[in-house]
Motif scaffolding. Structure first.
Motif, PDB file in Angstrom:
ATOM      1  N   MET A   1      22.811  12.102  45.401  1.00  0.00           N
ATOM      2  CA  MET A   1      23.121  10.925  44.565  1.00  0.00           C
ATOM      3  C   MET A   1      22.167   9.764  44.905  1.00  0.00           C
ATOM      4  O   MET A   1      21.900   9.511  46.075  1.00  0.00           O
ATOM      5  N   ILE A   2      21.717   9.082  43.893  1.00  0.00           N
ATOM      6  CA  ILE A   2      20.852   7.907  44.098  1.00  0.00           C
ATOM      7  C   ILE A   2      21.736   6.691  44.411  1.00  0.00           C
ATOM      8  O   ILE A   2      22.785   6.497  43.794  1.00  0.00           O
ATOM      9  N   THR A   3      21.290   5.880  45.376  1.00  0.00           N
ATOM     10  CA  THR A   3      22.014   4.645  45.708  1.00  0.00           C
ATOM     11  C   THR A   3      21.054   3.459  45.584  1.00  0.00           C
ATOM     12  O   THR A   3      19.916   3.529  46.052  1.00  0.00           O
ATOM     13  N   VAL A   4      21.529   2.391  44.966  1.00  0.00           N
ATOM     14  CA  VAL A   4      20.738   1.159  44.844  1.00  0.00           C
ATOM     15  C   VAL A   4      21.493   0.039  45.553  1.00  0.00           C
ATOM     16  O   VAL A   4      22.670  -0.201  45.263  1.00  0.00           O
ATOM     17  N   THR A   5      20.818  -0.627  46.477  1.00  0.00           N
ATOM     18  CA  THR A   5      21.446  -1.766  47.166  1.00  0.00           C
ATOM     19  C   THR A   5      21.180  -3.043  46.382  1.00  0.00           C
ATOM     20  O   THR A   5      20.042  -3.319  45.976  1.00  0.00           O
ATOM     21  N   ALA A   6      22.246  -3.801  46.173  1.00  0.00           N
ATOM     22  CA  ALA A   6      22.166  -5.051  45.400  1.00  0.00           C
ATOM     23  C   ALA A   6      23.054  -6.084  46.085  1.00  0.00           C
ATOM     24  O   ALA A   6      23.826  -5.757  46.983  1.00  0.00           O
ATOM     25  N   PHE A   7      22.950  -7.330  45.642  1.00  0.00           N
ATOM     26  CA  PHE A   7      23.814  -8.380  46.203  1.00  0.00           C
ATOM     27  C   PHE A   7      25.180  -8.362  45.530  1.00  0.00           C
ATOM     28  O   PHE A   7      25.308  -8.137  44.323  1.00  0.00           O
ATOM     29  N   ARG A   8      26.186  -8.643  46.359  1.00  0.00           N
ATOM     30  CA  ARG A   8      27.565  -8.733  45.859  1.00  0.00           C
ATOM     31  C   ARG A   8      27.690  -9.933  44.916  1.00  0.00           C
ATOM     32  O   ARG A   8      28.347  -9.890  43.897  1.00  0.00           O
ATOM     33  N   TRP A   9      27.027 -11.018  45.289  1.00  0.00           N
ATOM     34  CA  TRP A   9      27.086 -12.235  44.481  1.00  0.00           C
ATOM     35  C   TRP A   9      25.820 -13.046  44.716  1.00  0.00           C
ATOM     36  O   TRP A   9      25.285 -13.061  45.836  1.00  0.00           O
ATOM     37  N   VAL A  10      25.318 -13.694  43.674  1.00  0.00           N
ATOM     38  CA  VAL A  10      24.226 -14.679  43.804  1.00  0.00           C
ATOM     39  C   VAL A  10      24.574 -15.865  42.901  1.00  0.00           C
ATOM     40  O   VAL A  10      25.372 -15.714  41.959  1.00  0.00           O
ATOM     41  N   PRO A  11      23.968 -17.044  43.144  1.00  0.00           N
ATOM     42  CA  PRO A  11      24.246 -18.197  42.280  1.00  0.00           C
ATOM     43  C   PRO A  11      23.840 -17.913  40.826  1.00  0.00           C
ATOM     44  O   PRO A  11      22.911 -17.119  40.587  1.00  0.00           O
ATOM     45  N   PRO A  12      24.512 -18.565  39.875  1.00  0.00           N
ATOM     46  CA  PRO A  12      24.262 -18.304  38.446  1.00  0.00           C
ATOM     47  C   PRO A  12      22.786 -18.342  38.045  1.00  0.00           C
ATOM     48  O   PRO A  12      22.352 -17.555  37.205  1.00  0.00           O
ATOM     49  N   LEU A  13      22.011 -19.235  38.656  1.00  0.00           N
ATOM     50  CA  LEU A  13      20.587 -19.351  38.319  1.00  0.00           C
ATOM     51  C   LEU A  13      19.842 -18.018  38.475  1.00  0.00           C
ATOM     52  O   LEU A  13      18.886 -17.735  37.763  1.00  0.00           O
ATOM     53  N   ALA A  14      20.324 -17.196  39.426  1.00  0.00           N
ATOM     54  CA  ALA A  14      19.629 -15.928  39.709  1.00  0.00           C
ATOM     55  C   ALA A  14      20.301 -14.722  39.044  1.00  0.00           C
ATOM     56  O   ALA A  14      19.716 -13.635  38.985  1.00  0.00           O
ATOM     57  N   GLN A  15      21.497 -14.914  38.533  1.00  0.00           N
ATOM     58  CA  GLN A  15      22.234 -13.773  37.967  1.00  0.00           C
ATOM     59  C   GLN A  15      21.484 -13.208  36.757  1.00  0.00           C
ATOM     60  O   GLN A  15      21.044 -13.943  35.894  1.00  0.00           O
ATOM     61  N   GLY A  16      21.345 -11.891  36.735  1.00  0.00           N
ATOM     62  CA  GLY A  16      20.600 -11.255  35.648  1.00  0.00           C
ATOM     63  C   GLY A  16      19.102 -11.178  35.917  1.00  0.00           C
ATOM     64  O   GLY A  16      18.363 -10.602  35.131  1.00  0.00           O
TER      65      GLY A  16
ATOM     66  N   ASP B   1      25.956  -4.020  34.358  1.00  0.00           N
ATOM     67  CA  ASP B   1      26.290  -3.463  35.671  1.00  0.00           C
ATOM     68  C   ASP B   1      25.861  -4.393  36.808  1.00  0.00           C
ATOM     69  O   ASP B   1      26.499  -4.421  37.859  1.00  0.00           O
ATOM     70  N   GLN B   2      24.774  -5.137  36.617  1.00  0.00           N
ATOM     71  CA  GLN B   2      24.428  -6.102  37.670  1.00  0.00           C
ATOM     72  C   GLN B   2      25.419  -7.264  37.682  1.00  0.00           C
ATOM     73  O   GLN B   2      25.816  -7.760  38.738  1.00  0.00           O
ATOM     74  N   LEU B   3      25.811  -7.702  36.491  1.00  0.00           N
ATOM     75  CA  LEU B   3      26.671  -8.899  36.407  1.00  0.00           C
ATOM     76  C   LEU B   3      28.115  -8.630  36.841  1.00  0.00           C
ATOM     77  O   LEU B   3      28.797  -9.546  37.318  1.00  0.00           O
ATOM     78  N   ALA B   4      28.579  -7.385  36.706  1.00  0.00           N
ATOM     79  CA  ALA B   4      30.000  -7.096  36.976  1.00  0.00           C
ATOM     80  C   ALA B   4      30.442  -7.528  38.381  1.00  0.00           C
ATOM     81  O   ALA B   4      31.451  -8.239  38.516  1.00  0.00           O
ATOM     82  N   PRO B   5      29.720  -7.161  39.446  1.00  0.00           N
ATOM     83  CA  PRO B   5      30.167  -7.601  40.777  1.00  0.00           C
ATOM     84  C   PRO B   5      30.118  -9.124  40.946  1.00  0.00           C
ATOM     85  O   PRO B   5      30.940  -9.690  41.673  1.00  0.00           O
ATOM     86  N   PHE B   6      29.180  -9.789  40.274  1.00  0.00           N
ATOM     87  CA  PHE B   6      29.080 -11.247  40.432  1.00  0.00           C
ATOM     88  C   PHE B   6      30.367 -11.922  39.947  1.00  0.00           C
ATOM     89  O   PHE B   6      30.815 -12.915  40.514  1.00  0.00           O
ATOM     90  N   ALA B   7      30.932 -11.382  38.881  1.00  0.00           N
ATOM     91  CA  ALA B   7      32.188 -11.947  38.370  1.00  0.00           C
ATOM     92  C   ALA B   7      33.312 -11.626  39.354  1.00  0.00           C
ATOM     93  O   ALA B   7      34.147 -12.483  39.674  1.00  0.00           O
ATOM     94  N   LYS B   8      33.297 -10.404  39.861  1.00  0.00           N
ATOM     95  CA  LYS B   8      34.375  -9.954  40.741  1.00  0.00           C
ATOM     96  C   LYS B   8      34.377 -10.709  42.076  1.00  0.00           C
ATOM     97  O   LYS B   8      35.437 -11.035  42.618  1.00  0.00           O
ATOM     98  N   TYR B   9      33.188 -10.960  42.626  1.00  0.00           N
ATOM     99  CA  TYR B   9      33.086 -11.549  43.963  1.00  0.00           C
ATOM    100  C   TYR B   9      32.704 -13.033  43.941  1.00  0.00           C
ATOM    101  O   TYR B   9      32.283 -13.571  44.963  1.00  0.00           O
ATOM    102  N   ALA B  10      32.821 -13.676  42.792  1.00  0.00           N
ATOM    103  CA  ALA B  10      32.447 -15.103  42.709  1.00  0.00           C
ATOM    104  C   ALA B  10      33.276 -15.894  43.713  1.00  0.00           C
ATOM    105  O   ALA B  10      34.494 -15.719  43.809  1.00  0.00           O
ATOM    106  N   PRO B  11      32.613 -16.784  44.485  1.00  0.00           N
ATOM    107  CA  PRO B  11      33.379 -17.596  45.449  1.00  0.00           C
ATOM    108  C   PRO B  11      34.322 -18.541  44.724  1.00  0.00           C
ATOM    109  O   PRO B  11      33.996 -18.979  43.601  1.00  0.00           O
ATOM    110  N   PRO B  12      35.458 -18.879  45.314  1.00  0.00           N
ATOM    111  CA  PRO B  12      36.388 -19.791  44.639  1.00  0.00           C
ATOM    112  C   PRO B  12      35.721 -21.133  44.401  1.00  0.00           C
ATOM    113  O   PRO B  12      34.940 -21.599  45.226  1.00  0.00           O
ATOM    114  N   LYS B  13      36.016 -21.719  43.233  1.00  0.00           N
ATOM    115  CA  LYS B  13      35.389 -23.026  42.893  1.00  0.00           C
ATOM    116  C   LYS B  13      35.966 -24.111  43.795  1.00  0.00           C
ATOM    117  O   LYS B  13      37.167 -24.144  44.044  1.00  0.00           O
ATOM    118  N   ALA B  14      35.075 -24.999  44.290  1.00  0.00           N
ATOM    119  CA  ALA B  14      35.527 -26.062  45.212  1.00  0.00           C
ATOM    120  C   ALA B  14      36.345 -27.106  44.476  1.00  0.00           C
ATOM    121  O   ALA B  14      36.140 -27.343  43.322  1.00  0.00           O
TER     122      ALA B  14
END
Ligand SMILES: N[C@@H](CCC(=O)N[C@@H](CS)C(=O)NCC(=O)O)C(=O)O
Length: 218
Positions: A1-16, A205-218
């Protein structure tokens, strides 16, 4: 199986834009299934174990039985070699596709990032304000040259290849500027690339984890 390592979350400016996106897109075009391995910004990147996979602590990393790769361009090339959708078999056409891959990463991307850095990431810094006009001029020169090449063309060569995948991924970095809209041939080309179903799937597929792991808004 192929595995790709990606970030769990990044700031919106970098998402996508995070470079695992290019790898995900190539895998979708090639019809290859993969699983993602998500890491956090900071500690995970610094671990000795991760540095053995990616000497600079960045994403993406690509793993396949017996092989670990880093550098998204090299990974896309590796995937492209497995799929005629991304890489023509005929030797001259193959060499041209690889040429465009390098052109995207080497002749276009540095100028585009230099501009986006001063226009967006460091926009409020005094040094960025001073640097902006010359960074803009250099980016515009490259964009104009590419726009001239693209006139009357659908793709960089006579069909879609991994060169288009990387070139359009690089043009995407300008999404918060009007530099592409000012060049209709480039804007149409970007849209043509992004309309591909494989692009849409990879982006979701890249954006899905960003929504899931978004830090709580201050
Ligand atoms: N040339 C590398 C660049 C990789 C890269 O810049 N990755 C960014 C995300 S797009 C990253 O991991 N940044 C976090 C960091 O540098 O600490 C490639 O194409 O793979």
């Amino acid at each position: 199986m192929i595995t790709v390592t990606a970030f769990r979350w990044v700031p919106p400016l970098a998402q996508g834009l995070v470079r695992d996106f290019r790898v995900r897109w190539a895998l979708e075009e090639a019809g290859l299934r993969y699983q993602e391995k998500l890491i956090g910004l900071g500690q995970d990147q610094a671990s000795e174990e991760y540095r053995r996979q990616q000497p600079f602590g960045q994403v993406p990393v690509y793993e396949e039985e017996g092989l670990t790769l880093f550098e998204s361009g090299a990974i896309v090339l590796h995937i492209a070699e497995k799929s005629e959708v991304l890489m023509p078999r005929e030797p001259a056409a193959r060499a041209r596709a690889i040429t465009w891959m390098f052109a995207a990463l080497n002749s276009m991307e540095p100028h585009i990032w230099s501009f986006v850095a001063v226009d967006s990431f460091f926009a409020n810094e005094e040094w960025a304000k001073l640097r902006r006009p010359s960074a803009l001029q250099l980016a515009e020169k490259r964009l104009d040259e590419l726009a001239t090449w693209m006139k009357g063309r659908e793709w960089l060569e006579d069909r879609f290849t991994a060169g288009d995948l990387l070139m359009s991924s690089v043009l995407r970095i300008l999404r918060n500027t009007d530099l592409l809209a000012a060049r209709p041939a480039l804007e149409a080309y970007r849209q043509r690339c992004e309309a591909r179903p494989a692009f849409q799937k990879a982006l979701a597929d890249q954006l899905a984890p960003f929504a899931k792991y978004a830090p709580p808004k201050a």
